[in-house]
Design a protein around this motif. Structure first.
Motif, PDB file in Angstrom:
ATOM      1  N   SER A 139      12.301  23.894  82.458  1.00 26.80           N
ATOM      2  CA  SER A 139      13.726  24.220  82.403  1.00 26.80           C
ATOM      3  C   SER A 139      14.268  24.163  80.971  1.00 26.80           C
ATOM      4  O   SER A 139      15.189  24.909  80.635  1.00 26.80           O
ATOM      5  CB  SER A 139      14.519  23.261  83.300  1.00 26.80           C
ATOM      6  N   ARG A 141      12.752  25.115  78.250  1.00 22.47           N
ATOM      7  CA  ARG A 141      12.420  26.396  77.615  1.00 22.47           C
ATOM      8  C   ARG A 141      13.324  27.510  78.133  1.00 22.47           C
ATOM      9  O   ARG A 141      13.783  28.372  77.374  1.00 22.47           O
ATOM     10  CB  ARG A 141      10.955  26.742  77.877  1.00 22.47           C
ATOM     11  N   THR A 142      13.595  27.483  79.432  1.00 22.82           N
ATOM     12  CA  THR A 142      14.466  28.506  80.034  1.00 22.82           C
ATOM     13  C   THR A 142      15.888  28.390  79.505  1.00 22.82           C
ATOM     14  O   THR A 142      16.514  29.393  79.136  1.00 22.82           O
ATOM     15  CB  THR A 142      14.458  28.369  81.562  1.00 22.82           C
ATOM     16  N   LYS A 143      16.437  27.171  79.476  1.00 22.05           N
ATOM     17  CA  LYS A 143      17.810  26.965  79.016  1.00 22.05           C
ATOM     18  C   LYS A 143      18.006  27.407  77.570  1.00 22.05           C
ATOM     19  O   LYS A 143      19.065  27.921  77.203  1.00 22.05           O
ATOM     20  CB  LYS A 143      18.190  25.486  79.149  1.00 22.05           C
ATOM     21  N   ARG A 147      12.085  31.922  76.676  1.00 19.09           N
ATOM     22  CA  ARG A 147      11.208  32.742  77.511  1.00 19.09           C
ATOM     23  C   ARG A 147      11.511  34.230  77.350  1.00 19.09           C
ATOM     24  O   ARG A 147      10.635  35.073  77.563  1.00 19.09           O
ATOM     25  CB  ARG A 147      11.372  32.364  78.986  1.00 19.09           C
ATOM     26  N   ASP A 148      12.745  34.556  77.025  1.00 21.05           N
ATOM     27  CA  ASP A 148      13.177  35.944  77.121  1.00 21.05           C
ATOM     28  C   ASP A 148      13.570  36.560  75.783  1.00 21.05           C
ATOM     29  O   ASP A 148      12.860  37.401  75.245  1.00 21.05           O
ATOM     30  CB  ASP A 148      14.360  36.051  78.096  1.00 21.05           C
TER      31      ASP A 148
END
Length: 267
Positions: A139, A141-143, A147-148
């Motif tokens: 989470s 890395r996502t926050k 990732r994107d």
């Protein structure tokens, strides 16, 4: 595998053969320990490198030149192990992590500067992170958008010995309507705590440009908690090109020497 020097007992029925001349034995052992070298970024390395045992060291079978090569060979193996893992920031398979930590321990046991805080000129200047056991996973890395649309760039560190200060710079590339680069800069001060350890105190941090600050605004505390250097750092290895440290949180850091002005021309 090293040449076996202990042979099974010879049956009494067999006639004992004369031992070969000692010079031939030495050549045979040396050839099996040190195969033909290959070139690398740190010079020549033995493709069959293994740590030198105490018995070999004391036996006189290895000359001074071979002993001097050992740390260079370890560094070569270490940098090969670090290829393709993006500094370990997004996790490393257990086997690879164990391999890296094994090579780190070998280097630490061959530290040419065992009292680094007495020779801070070895530590001063610019460094670039090549490996860390700090990870950004799940989470977190996502926050942070890693990732994107946000790419993590280089980590630079500049150490000012005269002022007792360090500047850590983490680079980012952001993809969106427009591609732009930015950085998180963390300034800290340090004090010598022992002949190998420094205490580090966080002073301040900034994100530039403003577009990058807007991206991280919501999760800025999370970002800072990952990269905040406050605590203590044990300098376990340092030479002219490489430095290894371990902090109070159990992390390992491997840095290589670089120019001090790597981030001067950011836009």
């Amino acid at each position: 595998m090293a040449t076996q020097l202990v042979h099974p007992p010879i049956p009494a029925s067999q006639v004992a053969q004369p031992l070969p001349p000692i010079t031939k034995m030495i050549r045979a052992i040396s050839a099996s320990h040190y195969p033909k070298s290959k070139s690398s970024r740190f010079g020549e390395r033995s493709s069959g490198y293994r740590p030198i045992g105490v018995a070999e060291h004391s036996s006189g079978l290895l000359g001074s030149k071979e002993l001097e090569k050992a740390p260079t060979q370890i560094k070569t193996d270490l940098f090969q192990a670090l290829q393709g893992i993006n500094r370990g920031i997004f996790g490393v398979p257990f086997a690879k992590k164990s391999e890296i930590e094994g090579l780190v321990k070998l280097l630490e046991s061959n530290n040419p500067t065992p009292q680094p805080t007495l020779f801070l000129d070895k530590v001063a200047g610019g460094w670039r992170l090549v490996y860390s056991t700090i990870t950004i996973l799940g989470s977190r890395r996502t926050k942070l958008g890693l990732r994107d649309f946000i790419t993590l760039g280089d980590f630079f560190q500049t150490i000012d010995v005269a002022e007792g200060k360090t500047v850590n710079v983490i680079m980012f590339n952001v993809r969106g309507l427009n591609l732009f680069n930015g950085q998180l800069k963390i300034e800290a001060s340090f004090q010598i705590a022992s002949q190998s350890r420094v205490d580090i105190k966080y002073n301040s941090s900034t994100i530039t440009p403003n577009q990058l600050m807007n991206v991280f605004q919501k999760n800025y505390d999370l970002l800072l908690s990952i990269f905040n250097p406050e605590g203590w750092l044990e300098i376990t290895y340092v030479d002219d090109t490489l430095r290894i440290g371990r902090d109070d949180k159990g992390n390992i850091f491997i840095l290589e020497r670089c120019e001090e002005n790597q981030t001067d021309n950011l836009t």
